[in-house]
Scaffold this active site. Structure first.
Site, PDB file in Angstrom:
ATOM      1  N   GLY A   8       0.845  -1.186   0.000  1.00 22.46           N
ATOM      2  CA  GLY A   8       0.000   0.000   0.000  1.00 22.46           C
ATOM      3  C   GLY A   8       0.882   1.237   0.000  1.00 22.46           C
ATOM      4  O   GLY A   8       1.455   1.596   1.031  1.00 22.46           O
ATOM      5  N   GLY A  11       2.038   7.517  -0.796  1.00 21.11           N
ATOM      6  CA  GLY A  11       2.605   8.798  -1.198  1.00 21.11           C
ATOM      7  C   GLY A  11       3.470   9.406  -0.115  1.00 21.11           C
ATOM      8  O   GLY A  11       4.023  10.488  -0.286  1.00 21.11           O
ATOM      9  N   GLY A  12       3.607   8.694   1.018  1.00 21.65           N
ATOM     10  CA  GLY A  12       4.455   9.158   2.100  1.00 21.65           C
ATOM     11  C   GLY A  12       5.768   8.409   2.152  1.00 21.65           C
ATOM     12  O   GLY A  12       5.977   7.419   1.446  1.00 21.65           O
ATOM     13  N   VAL A  13       6.650   8.848   3.038  1.00 24.34           N
ATOM     14  CA  VAL A  13       7.995   8.282   3.100  1.00 24.34           C
ATOM     15  C   VAL A  13       8.002   6.870   3.689  1.00 24.34           C
ATOM     16  O   VAL A  13       8.800   6.023   3.286  1.00 24.34           O
ATOM     17  CB  VAL A  13       8.936   9.214   3.886  1.00 24.34           C
ATOM     18  CG1 VAL A  13       8.521   9.330   5.353  1.00 24.34           C
ATOM     19  CG2 VAL A  13      10.381   8.752   3.783  1.00 24.34           C
ATOM     20  N   ASP A  14       7.108   6.586   4.643  1.00 22.92           N
ATOM     21  CA  ASP A  14       7.141   5.279   5.298  1.00 22.92           C
ATOM     22  C   ASP A  14       6.821   4.150   4.326  1.00 22.92           C
ATOM     23  O   ASP A  14       7.555   3.157   4.240  1.00 22.92           O
ATOM     24  CB  ASP A  14       6.163   5.258   6.474  1.00 22.92           C
ATOM     25  CG  ASP A  14       6.545   6.226   7.577  1.00 22.92           C
ATOM     26  OD1 ASP A  14       7.756   6.435   7.784  1.00 22.92           O
ATOM     27  OD2 ASP A  14       5.643   6.786   8.221  1.00 22.92           O
ATOM     28  N   CYS A  95     -10.721   2.351   9.748  1.00 20.96           N
ATOM     29  CA  CYS A  95     -10.131   2.356   8.409  1.00 20.96           C
ATOM     30  C   CYS A  95      -9.210   1.152   8.225  1.00 20.96           C
ATOM     31  O   CYS A  95      -9.255   0.482   7.181  1.00 20.96           O
ATOM     32  CB  CYS A  95      -9.354   3.657   8.188  1.00 20.96           C
ATOM     33  SG  CYS A  95      -8.486   3.714   6.608  1.00 20.96           S
ATOM     34  N   GLY A 119       3.453   0.553   5.404  1.00 19.16           N
ATOM     35  CA  GLY A 119       4.514   1.259   6.112  1.00 19.16           C
ATOM     36  C   GLY A 119       4.200   1.505   7.571  1.00 19.16           C
ATOM     37  O   GLY A 119       4.801   2.394   8.186  1.00 19.16           O
ATOM     38  N   CYS A 197      -7.232   9.215   8.756  1.00 19.30           N
ATOM     39  CA  CYS A 197      -6.673   8.401   7.686  1.00 19.30           C
ATOM     40  C   CYS A 197      -7.368   8.696   6.349  1.00 19.30           C
ATOM     41  O   CYS A 197      -8.602   8.684   6.265  1.00 19.30           O
ATOM     42  CB  CYS A 197      -6.845   6.932   8.058  1.00 19.30           C
ATOM     43  SG  CYS A 197      -6.133   5.765   6.919  1.00 19.30           S
TER      44      CYS A 197
END
Length: 365
Positions: A8, A11-14, A95, A119, A197
């Site tokens: 999944g 769009g984030g760094v994790d 979620c 992540g 979320c």
């Protein structure tokens, strides 16, 4: 043949580093962006663009799944319904249960993936003894205890842990950003997402007012004396200090109870807001042996990022004929905290730990 993993990619760094780690470990990785919310002001388009940039950098396939209708029905509508009933839900718990480890998890298995990965800062460990019939994995607190997200994940099922990967379980946030910079990932310094979320940071009061009406009611003290007014009990949560109107000065007042039927808020001074016991229902168990934990010390967390509070639990109306799988529908727990806490709100989740192992959890009554 490589093991297939769907990540999944938010769009984030994790999630970006989680995908990169799995590529390095020779998984056959596919990036999947979940589109769950697209309203004015939200970051969905920008996040999808960032996720695609990471997938291109890692040279992995990229897919988009549209769960907007399901997210609105299963998460947002539930959020409003719970507040209207006077409870305080945690939308990120719902979620994860319904969307990420519900619809997305099912999609992964139905489409031939061996694993789904995210992540999240959480860890899965293997054990030699089954923690549930036929299952040998435990959900645990990660290396980065400050970023621990196990509170949001307690509604996973034991059988799901066989097909879930948390690549960041042994990594700190600082190390994740360092790894992202080293790899030249475009999201290396992107700020962490905040708020609900897939929706982001919102003013909860304003968000609620989009669906719930203003309905003025009485604010009373613990003796039942009317001392002010409010805009509707659904706009307030236990422990809240602001938002209602009372006359005169004096020490700060906090919401300590909500009378939904009569649209009345009960407020009190600081010492009156503390509780050392409460009940939990709608239980979900991730580890076996919960009967042996009755009246023995455990730790409980009553909010994300909150302290692990020493406590004891008592199982109400036990039935020895019931297996662990069915306990959530036939059992209530009474929780006694070692130290009283403020802001124990009905509708929130209470999550139980034995050391670093997540035992399970439920909803505060």
């Amino acid at each position: 043949m490589n093991r297939k993993a769907a990540v999944g990619l938010s769009g984030g760094v994790d999630s970006a580093v989680a995908a990169a780690v799995l590529v390095d470990q020779d998984y056959d990785v596919t990036a999947v962006f979940l589109e769950c919310w697209k309203e004015p002001g939200c970051r969905t388009d920008a996040d999808r663009k960032d996720a695609l940039s990471v997938a291109l950098k890692l040279k992995i396939p990229f897919k988009v799944l549209d769960f907007k209708q399901e997210y609105r029905r299963k998460v947002v509508d539930h959020f409003y319904d719970e507040y209207k009933a006077g409870r305080t839900p945690n939308p990120d718990v719902m979620c994860n249960k319904e969307i990420k480890f519900g619809l997305f998890y099912d999609w992964c298995l139905e489409n031939g993936f061996d694993y789904m990965a995210t992540g999240h800062y959480a860890k899965i460990i293997c054990t030699q003894k089954p923690v549930h019939p036929d299952f040998f994995r435990l959900l645990c607190i990660p290396k980065d205890r400050h970023k621990d997200q196990t509170y949001f994940l307690y509604r996973l099922k034991p059988e799901q842990l066989e097909h879930i990967l948390f690549p960041l379980g042994g990594t700190t946030k600082v190390e994740v950003r360092q790894e992202a910079r080293k790899r030249g990932l475009s999201v290396a310094d992107k700020p962490d997402s905040q708020g609900i979320c897939f929706i982001g940071e919102v003013n909860i009061s304003q968000f609620l007012r989009e669906r719930l009406p203003v309905k003025q009611g009485e604010v009373v003290d613990t003796r039942g004396q009317v001392i002010g007014e409010h805009d509707g009990v659904w706009f307030y949560t236990i422990g809240q200090r602001h938002g209602f109107r009372v006359g005169g000065g004096g020490p700060p007042l906090y919401v300590i109870a909500k009378d939904v039927e009569n649209n009345r808020l009960v407020v009190g001074f600081g010492a009156e807001t503390y509780r050392n016991q409460f009940e939990v229902s709608d239980l979900n168990w991730l580890a076996n042996g919960i009967w042996h934990m009755a009246n023995r010390p455990i730790k409980v967390r009553i909010r994300h990022g909150g302290a692990l509070i020493p406590a004891k639990l008592k199982i109400g109306n036990p039935s020895t004929s019931l297996g662990m799988v069915s306990l959530s529908n036939h059992c209530k727990l009474k929780i006694r905290l070692e130290e009283p806490q403020r802001g124990i709100a009905p509708g929130q989740s209470a999550v139980f730990y034995n050391g670093d192992v997540v035992l399970g959890g439920g909803i505060i009554d």
